[in-house]
Design an enzyme around this catalytic site. Sequence first.
Site, PDB file in Angstrom:
ATOM      1  CE1 TYR A  16       9.156   4.888   3.143  1.00 25.01           C
ATOM      2  CE2 TYR A  16       7.786   6.821   3.288  1.00 25.01           C
ATOM      3  CZ  TYR A  16       8.100   5.798   3.840  1.00 25.01           C
ATOM      4  OH  TYR A  16       7.566   4.957   4.792  1.00 25.01           O
TER       5      TYR A  16
ATOM      6  N   PRO B 241       0.637  -1.202   0.003  1.00 28.20           N
ATOM      7  CG  PRO B 241      -0.180  -1.175   2.215  1.00 28.20           C
ATOM      8  CD  PRO B 241       0.528  -2.095   1.156  1.00 28.20           C
ATOM      9  CG  ASN B 242      -0.411   4.375   1.244  1.00 23.94           C
ATOM     10  OD1 ASN B 242      -1.213   4.726   0.560  1.00 23.94           O
ATOM     11  ND2 ASN B 242      -0.544   3.806   2.366  1.00 23.94           N
TER      12      ASN B 242
ATOM     13  CG  ASN C  60       8.463  -2.417   0.191  1.00 21.35           C
ATOM     14  OD1 ASN C  60       7.938  -2.364   1.465  1.00 21.35           O
ATOM     15  ND2 ASN C  60       9.099  -1.389   0.286  1.00 21.35           N
TER      16      ASN C  60
ATOM     17  NE  ARG D  70       1.185  14.243   0.623  1.00 24.38           N
ATOM     18  CZ  ARG D  70       0.729  15.217   0.002  1.00 24.38           C
ATOM     19  NH1 ARG D  70       1.163  16.134   0.012  1.00 24.38           N
ATOM     20  NH2 ARG D  70      -0.221  14.781  -0.642  1.00 24.38           N
TER      21      ARG D  70
ATOM     22  CB  ALA E  33       1.406  -0.137   6.114  1.00 24.75           C
TER      23      ALA E  33
ATOM     24  CG  HIS F 207      11.260  -2.585   4.445  1.00 26.28           C
ATOM     25  ND1 HIS F 207       9.998  -2.512   4.273  1.00 26.28           N
ATOM     26  CD2 HIS F 207      11.338  -3.982   5.261  1.00 26.28           C
ATOM     27  CE1 HIS F 207       9.450  -3.754   4.682  1.00 26.28           C
ATOM     28  NE2 HIS F 207      10.257  -4.533   5.321  1.00 26.28           N
TER      29      HIS F 207
ATOM     30  CD  GLU G 287      11.118  -7.744   5.378  1.00 24.86           C
ATOM     31  OE1 GLU G 287      12.186  -8.568   5.776  1.00 24.86           O
ATOM     32  OE2 GLU G 287      10.340  -7.037   5.809  1.00 24.86           O
TER      33      GLU G 287
ATOM     34  NE  ARG H  89      10.370   5.380   8.853  1.00 25.11           N
ATOM     35  CZ  ARG H  89       9.393   5.220   7.913  1.00 25.11           C
ATOM     36  NH1 ARG H  89       9.710   4.608   6.905  1.00 25.11           N
ATOM     37  NH2 ARG H  89       8.308   6.226   7.946  1.00 25.11           N
TER      38      ARG H  89
HETATM   39  O1  CA2 Z   1      10.515   1.535   3.690  1.00 23.67           O
HETATM   40  C1  CA2 Z   1       9.630   0.990   3.241  1.00 23.67           C
HETATM   41  O2  CA2 Z   1       9.700   0.682   1.865  1.00 23.67           O
HETATM   42  C2  CA2 Z   1       8.416   0.861   3.774  1.00 23.67           C
HETATM   43  O3  CA2 Z   1       7.910  -0.555   3.335  1.00 23.67           O
HETATM   44  C3  CA2 Z   1       7.380   1.687   3.327  1.00 23.67           C
HETATM   45  C4  CA2 Z   1       5.989   1.576   4.246  1.00 23.67           C
HETATM   46  C5  CA2 Z   1       5.965   1.749   5.422  1.00 23.67           C
HETATM   47  O4  CA2 Z   1       4.795   1.563   6.078  1.00 23.67           O
HETATM   48  C6  CA2 Z   1       7.227   0.721   5.884  1.00 23.67           C
HETATM   49  O5  CA2 Z   1       7.328   0.787   7.337  1.00 23.67           O
HETATM   50  C7  CA2 Z   1       8.643   0.842   5.264  1.00 23.67           C
HETATM   51  C8  CA2 Z   1       5.278   3.279   3.581  1.00 23.67           C
HETATM   52  C9  CA2 Z   1       5.036   3.418   2.267  1.00 23.67           C
HETATM   53  C10 CA2 Z   1       4.318   4.679   2.073  1.00 23.67           C
HETATM   54  O6  CA2 Z   1       4.699   5.400   0.787  1.00 23.67           O
HETATM   55  C11 CA2 Z   1       4.623   6.450   0.831  1.00 23.67           C
HETATM   56  C12 CA2 Z   1       4.570   7.043  -0.568  1.00 23.67           C
HETATM   57  C13 CA2 Z   1       4.009   8.520  -0.747  1.00 23.67           C
HETATM   58  C14 CA2 Z   1       4.259   9.305   0.360  1.00 23.67           C
HETATM   59  C15 CA2 Z   1       4.513   8.847   1.516  1.00 23.67           C
HETATM   60  C16 CA2 Z   1       4.549   7.597   1.723  1.00 23.67           C
END
Ligand code: CA2
Length: 147
Positions: free
Chosen positions: A22, A9-10, A73, A17, A76, A99, A97, A106
Amino acid sequence: MRILVINGPNLNLLGLREPDIYGSQDYAALCGLLRRTAQQDGIELSIFQSNHEGDIVDEIQKAYGVCDGIVINPAAYTHTSVAILDALKAVAIPAVEVHISDVSSREPFRQISYAGMACIKTYAGLGFDGYVQAVRYLEKYLNEKKN
Ligand code: CA2
């Protein structure tokens, strides 16, 4: 060799952002990097992204008997999903895996990775390069298993 890359997700919103965490490149740039890596290495690579836990479970199940390796990946869902862990265990396809951020430095809730319990290796904190390293690790692992 067929490798499936799964993003949770996301991650489709990358670049929008939190560039400090990221990076500033978007999801299309990540897909482009992965496709170029696959072309260079002569492997078949498919990319799947979903914001829905069950769809990710379905995709892992569909990979059974089709894919040789999985790069995942779970975003969340890393920290919450026993269903994704169970799916990875059920298909028993070697999985790595990834990230983008260094989850170990974090928040406390990011310190647990369920999916990671079914993975042979984790790359974290390397940005997009973590995906390239994961693909290459799987290639080497699978080639060594063949011989
Ligand atoms: O560091 C990573 O790749 C994560 O898997 C990214 C996830 C986070 O929940 C994990 O703890 C670590 C979040 C991805 C959210 O991506 C975004 C995209 C656009 C703006 C903000 C966040």
